[in-house]
Design a protein around this motif. Structure first.
Motif, PDB file in Angstrom:
ATOM      1  N   VAL A   1       4.414   5.821  -5.199  1.00 56.50           N
ATOM      2  CA  VAL A   1       4.721   5.892  -6.631  1.00 56.50           C
ATOM      3  C   VAL A   1       3.682   6.727  -7.373  1.00 56.50           C
ATOM      4  CG1 VAL A   1       4.879   4.540  -8.754  1.00 56.50           C
ATOM      5  CG2 VAL A   1       6.001   3.729  -6.674  1.00 56.50           C
ATOM      6  N   LEU A   2       2.397   6.460  -7.142  1.00 59.81           N
ATOM      7  CA  LEU A   2       1.356   7.150  -7.897  1.00 59.81           C
ATOM      8  C   LEU A   2       1.258   8.624  -7.531  1.00 59.81           C
ATOM      9  CD1 LEU A   2      -1.465   4.458  -8.093  1.00 59.81           C
ATOM     10  CD2 LEU A   2       0.295   5.038  -9.754  1.00 59.81           C
ATOM     11  N   ARG A   3       1.445   8.944  -6.252  1.00 59.36           N
ATOM     12  CA  ARG A   3       1.425  10.364  -5.871  1.00 59.36           C
ATOM     13  C   ARG A   3       2.624  11.093  -6.442  1.00 59.36           C
ATOM     14  NH1 ARG A   3      -0.565  10.251   0.534  1.00 59.36           N
ATOM     15  NH2 ARG A   3      -2.643   9.404   0.111  1.00 59.36           N
ATOM     16  N   SER A   4       3.773  10.436  -6.466  1.00 55.17           N
ATOM     17  CA  SER A   4       4.970  11.068  -7.028  1.00 55.17           C
ATOM     18  C   SER A   4       4.795  11.309  -8.529  1.00 55.17           C
ATOM     19  CB  SER A   4       6.200  10.185  -6.784  1.00 55.17           C
ATOM     20  OG  SER A   4       6.444  10.025  -5.398  1.00 55.17           O
ATOM     21  N   LEU A   5       4.225  10.324  -9.235  1.00 62.40           N
ATOM     22  CA  LEU A   5       4.020  10.466 -10.673  1.00 62.40           C
ATOM     23  C   LEU A   5       3.028  11.578 -11.003  1.00 62.40           C
ATOM     24  CD1 LEU A   5       3.883   6.717 -11.815  1.00 62.40           C
ATOM     25  CD2 LEU A   5       5.726   8.371 -12.231  1.00 62.40           C
ATOM     26  N   SER A   6       2.070  11.809 -10.099  1.00 62.88           N
ATOM     27  CA  SER A   6       1.064  12.844 -10.357  1.00 62.88           C
ATOM     28  C   SER A   6       1.466  14.195  -9.764  1.00 62.88           C
ATOM     29  CB  SER A   6      -0.290  12.417  -9.775  1.00 62.88           C
ATOM     30  OG  SER A   6      -0.198  12.268  -8.365  1.00 62.88           O
ATOM     31  N   GLY A   7       2.673  14.266  -9.191  1.00 58.16           N
ATOM     32  CA  GLY A   7       3.165  15.535  -8.670  1.00 58.16           C
ATOM     33  C   GLY A   7       2.582  15.937  -7.332  1.00 58.16           C
ATOM     34  N   ARG A   8       2.000  14.978  -6.603  1.00 59.30           N
ATOM     35  CA  ARG A   8       1.418  15.274  -5.289  1.00 59.30           C
ATOM     36  C   ARG A   8       2.401  14.912  -4.193  1.00 59.30           C
ATOM     37  NH1 ARG A   8      -3.311  11.737  -4.423  1.00 59.30           N
ATOM     38  NH2 ARG A   8      -3.534  12.995  -2.530  1.00 59.30           N
ATOM     39  N   SER A   9       2.229  15.563  -3.044  1.00 64.26           N
ATOM     40  CA  SER A   9       3.063  15.244  -1.890  1.00 64.26           C
ATOM     41  C   SER A   9       2.681  13.864  -1.359  1.00 64.26           C
ATOM     42  CB  SER A   9       2.870  16.291  -0.793  1.00 64.26           C
ATOM     43  OG  SER A   9       3.500  15.875   0.412  1.00 64.26           O
ATOM     44  N   VAL A  10       3.671  13.042  -1.091  1.00 67.19           N
ATOM     45  CA  VAL A  10       3.410  11.695  -0.577  1.00 67.19           C
ATOM     46  C   VAL A  10       2.757  11.752   0.787  1.00 67.19           C
ATOM     47  CG1 VAL A  10       4.508   9.533   0.140  1.00 67.19           C
ATOM     48  CG2 VAL A  10       5.318  10.721  -1.899  1.00 67.19           C
ATOM     49  N   SER A  11       3.085  12.773   1.582  1.00 63.65           N
ATOM     50  CA  SER A  11       2.577  12.876   2.954  1.00 63.65           C
ATOM     51  C   SER A  11       1.166  13.442   3.027  1.00 63.65           C
ATOM     52  CB  SER A  11       3.515  13.753   3.784  1.00 63.65           C
ATOM     53  OG  SER A  11       3.604  15.056   3.234  1.00 63.65           O
ATOM     54  N   THR A  12       0.648  13.943   1.901  1.00 58.72           N
ATOM     55  CA  THR A  12      -0.703  14.495   1.892  1.00 58.72           C
ATOM     56  C   THR A  12      -1.734  13.368   1.904  1.00 58.72           C
ATOM     57  OG1 THR A  12       0.045  16.413   0.630  1.00 58.72           O
ATOM     58  CG2 THR A  12      -2.326  15.978   0.662  1.00 58.72           C
TER      59      THR A  12
ATOM     60  N   ASP B   1       0.830  -1.203   0.000  1.00 55.06           N
ATOM     61  CA  ASP B   1       0.000   0.000   0.000  1.00 55.06           C
ATOM     62  C   ASP B   1       0.867   1.256   0.000  1.00 55.06           C
ATOM     63  OD1 ASP B   1      -2.838   1.090   0.332  1.00 55.06           O
ATOM     64  OD2 ASP B   1      -1.796   2.076   1.990  1.00 55.06           O
ATOM     65  N   THR B   2       1.907   1.261   0.817  1.00 56.90           N
ATOM     66  CA  THR B   2       2.800   2.419   0.873  1.00 56.90           C
ATOM     67  C   THR B   2       3.512   2.631  -0.455  1.00 56.90           C
ATOM     68  OG1 THR B   2       3.151   2.086   3.243  1.00 56.90           O
ATOM     69  CG2 THR B   2       4.770   3.425   2.081  1.00 56.90           C
ATOM     70  N   THR B   3       3.975   1.545  -1.068  1.00 53.89           N
ATOM     71  CA  THR B   3       4.656   1.655  -2.361  1.00 53.89           C
ATOM     72  C   THR B   3       3.714   2.184  -3.432  1.00 53.89           C
ATOM     73  OG1 THR B   3       6.064  -0.226  -1.770  1.00 53.89           O
ATOM     74  CG2 THR B   3       5.965   0.387  -4.098  1.00 53.89           C
ATOM     75  N   LEU B   4       2.483   1.663  -3.449  1.00 59.33           N
ATOM     76  CA  LEU B   4       1.487   2.101  -4.433  1.00 59.33           C
ATOM     77  C   LEU B   4       1.211   3.591  -4.302  1.00 59.33           C
ATOM     78  CD1 LEU B   4      -0.749   1.314  -6.569  1.00 59.33           C
ATOM     79  CD2 LEU B   4      -2.290   1.071  -4.601  1.00 59.33           C
ATOM     80  N   VAL B   5       0.931   4.024  -3.082  1.00 63.08           N
ATOM     81  CA  VAL B   5       0.600   5.428  -2.849  1.00 63.08           C
ATOM     82  C   VAL B   5       1.795   6.329  -3.162  1.00 63.08           C
ATOM     83  CG1 VAL B   5       0.062   7.099  -1.031  1.00 63.08           C
ATOM     84  CG2 VAL B   5      -1.212   4.962  -1.170  1.00 63.08           C
TER      85      VAL B   5
ATOM     86  N   ARG C   1      -7.698   9.719  -0.906  1.00 66.85           N
ATOM     87  CA  ARG C   1      -8.499   8.503  -1.063  1.00 66.85           C
ATOM     88  C   ARG C   1      -7.954   7.649  -2.200  1.00 66.85           C
ATOM     89  NH1 ARG C   1     -14.866  10.069  -0.385  1.00 66.85           N
ATOM     90  NH2 ARG C   1     -14.739  11.128   1.635  1.00 66.85           N
ATOM     91  N   ASP C   2      -6.662   7.425  -2.180  1.00 69.41           N
ATOM     92  CA  ASP C   2      -6.028   6.689  -3.270  1.00 69.41           C
ATOM     93  C   ASP C   2      -5.290   5.452  -2.782  1.00 69.41           C
ATOM     94  OD1 ASP C   2      -4.161   8.144  -1.879  1.00 69.41           O
ATOM     95  OD2 ASP C   2      -3.100   8.909  -3.634  1.00 69.41           O
ATOM     96  N   HIS C   3      -5.637   4.968  -1.591  1.00 64.68           N
ATOM     97  CA  HIS C   3      -5.012   3.766  -1.065  1.00 64.68           C
ATOM     98  C   HIS C   3      -5.643   2.523  -1.703  1.00 64.68           C
ATOM     99  CE1 HIS C   3      -2.591   5.624   2.180  1.00 64.68           C
ATOM    100  NE2 HIS C   3      -3.529   6.547   2.150  1.00 64.68           N
ATOM    101  N   SER C   4      -5.009   1.382  -1.498  1.00 59.66           N
ATOM    102  CA  SER C   4      -5.525   0.143  -2.071  1.00 59.66           C
ATOM    103  C   SER C   4      -6.933  -0.160  -1.563  1.00 59.66           C
ATOM    104  CB  SER C   4      -4.578  -1.015  -1.741  1.00 59.66           C
ATOM    105  OG  SER C   4      -4.286  -1.062  -0.356  1.00 59.66           O
ATOM    106  N   SER C   5      -7.209   0.147  -0.315  1.00 56.52           N
ATOM    107  CA  SER C   5      -8.547  -0.087   0.245  1.00 56.52           C
ATOM    108  C   SER C   5      -9.596   0.760  -0.467  1.00 56.52           C
ATOM    109  CB  SER C   5      -8.548   0.241   1.744  1.00 56.52           C
ATOM    110  OG  SER C   5      -8.034   1.544   1.980  1.00 56.52           O
ATOM    111  N   HIS C   6      -9.266   2.025  -0.735  1.00 57.40           N
ATOM    112  CA  HIS C   6     -10.205   2.912  -1.422  1.00 57.40           C
ATOM    113  C   HIS C   6     -10.439   2.457  -2.865  1.00 57.40           C
ATOM    114  CE1 HIS C   6      -8.295   6.023   1.493  1.00 57.40           C
ATOM    115  NE2 HIS C   6      -9.287   5.372   2.076  1.00 57.40           N
TER     116      HIS C   6
END
Length: 299
Positions: free
Chosen positions: A254-265, A248-252, A268-273
């Motif tokens: 990678v995808l947040r970094s690719l979309s230019g978002r802060s990883v710490s923000t 879950d951490t790796t998914l979030v 609703r983009d976790h595997s559960s969501h």
């Protein structure tokens, strides 16, 4: 075996009591998580479930084992809890929390909580710090849906326990197993109130405490388990036991970094969501991840 069951029962009972007290105190004091656009819950929910988890764990470990066996882990766990509680109350900067976690990881490393994968001491040390900080934050990020983080913690603990037992009374493996049983009881008592719909959240005080404990206990279990020599079991064991938070951490990240978002923000983009987005109910999504964690832990 009775010497392992009694600490579990004590921890579970105390956690049931303390989490209920924390829930009432949080509501009276206005310490609740309000629904926001980047959070999943839809109603005001009490915080400070992590207080019940941490206090129960620390108290029961000291009661049944004293402080002579895991003094460094107890101290670092307590500090992780305080960092998380401060964040719950004051909202610390992500960079501040990371620096604090690196400091705690360095303390554990100094006292021989370490991965031994390569001949290079420097490389092993860097990987150990990365492991401790990474898993601590993995549990923190996994706390995004009712019952998810607590349930994954219980499953991971059961997998650790299976790797440690049977063990002779008084050995490091046996003492570690008793620590894990106490942690199971503490998290189990909290989970009673955290199943969907949750009436209390663990907050960062709970997720950081649980994450640091698991990151360190897996290192102890790996050194004590009866696996054969070689890098594969040393790497694969911890990775499989904690597969869901790592994935879950790796998914979030990678995808947040690719979309230019802060990883710490938050978001609703976790595997559960994502499981809910494709049609599962919230409970079903959590159960799917529980099954995945149990399967990986079994392997």
């Amino acid at each position: 075996m009775i010497q392992l069951v009694i600490p579990f029962v004590a921890a579970f009972s105390l956690s049931l009591l303390l989490v209920a007290v924390c829930r009432g105190a949080a509501r009276r004091g206005g310490y609740v998580a309000e629904p926001t656009t980047d959070r999943w819950h839809k109603r005001s929910t009490a915080l400070f479930g992590g207080v019940g988890i941490a206090v129960t764990t620390l108290a029961c470990v000291v009661l049944f084992d004293g402080i002579q066996h895991f003094p460094v882990l107890l101290a670092c766990g307590f500090l992780a809890f305080l960092i998380g509680l401060t964040d719950d109350l004051l909202s610390l900067r992500p960079s501040t929390k990371i620096v604090a976690q690196i400091l705690l990881a360095s303390i554990l490393l100094f006292f021989d909580y370490r991965l031994e994968l390569f001949e290079s001491v420097t490389l092993n040390s860097l990987l150990t710090v990365a492991w401790l900080v990474g898993i601590t934050n993995a549990f923190n990020l996994l706390d995004n849906m009712d019952g998810l983080c607590g349930g994954i913690a219980l499953i991971a603990a059961a997998a650790l326990l299976a790797g440690l037992l049977p063990a002779e009374s008084g050995t490091t493996a046996w003492l570690t197993a008793r620590y894990v049983m106490i942690l199971i009881g503490a998290v189990g008592g909290f989970l009673v109130y955290n199943f969907h719909p949750a009436s209390i959240f663990m907050g960062d005080s709970g997720s950081l405490f649980i994450g640091l404990n698991f990151a360190a206990l897996v290192l102890v279990a790996g050194s004590e388990g009866g696996v054969g020599p070689g890098v594969l079991p040393i790497v694969a064991g911890p990775a499989l036991v904690l597969l869901v938070p790592i994935f879950d951490t790796t998914l979030v990240t990678v995808l947040r970094s690719l979309s230019g978002r802060s990883v710490s923000t938050g978001g609703r983009d976790h595997s559960s969501h994502r499981l809910v987005a494709i049609g599962l109910s919230e409970r079903s999504a959590v159960m799917v991840l529980w099954v995945l964690a149990a399967s990986a832990g079994g392997l």
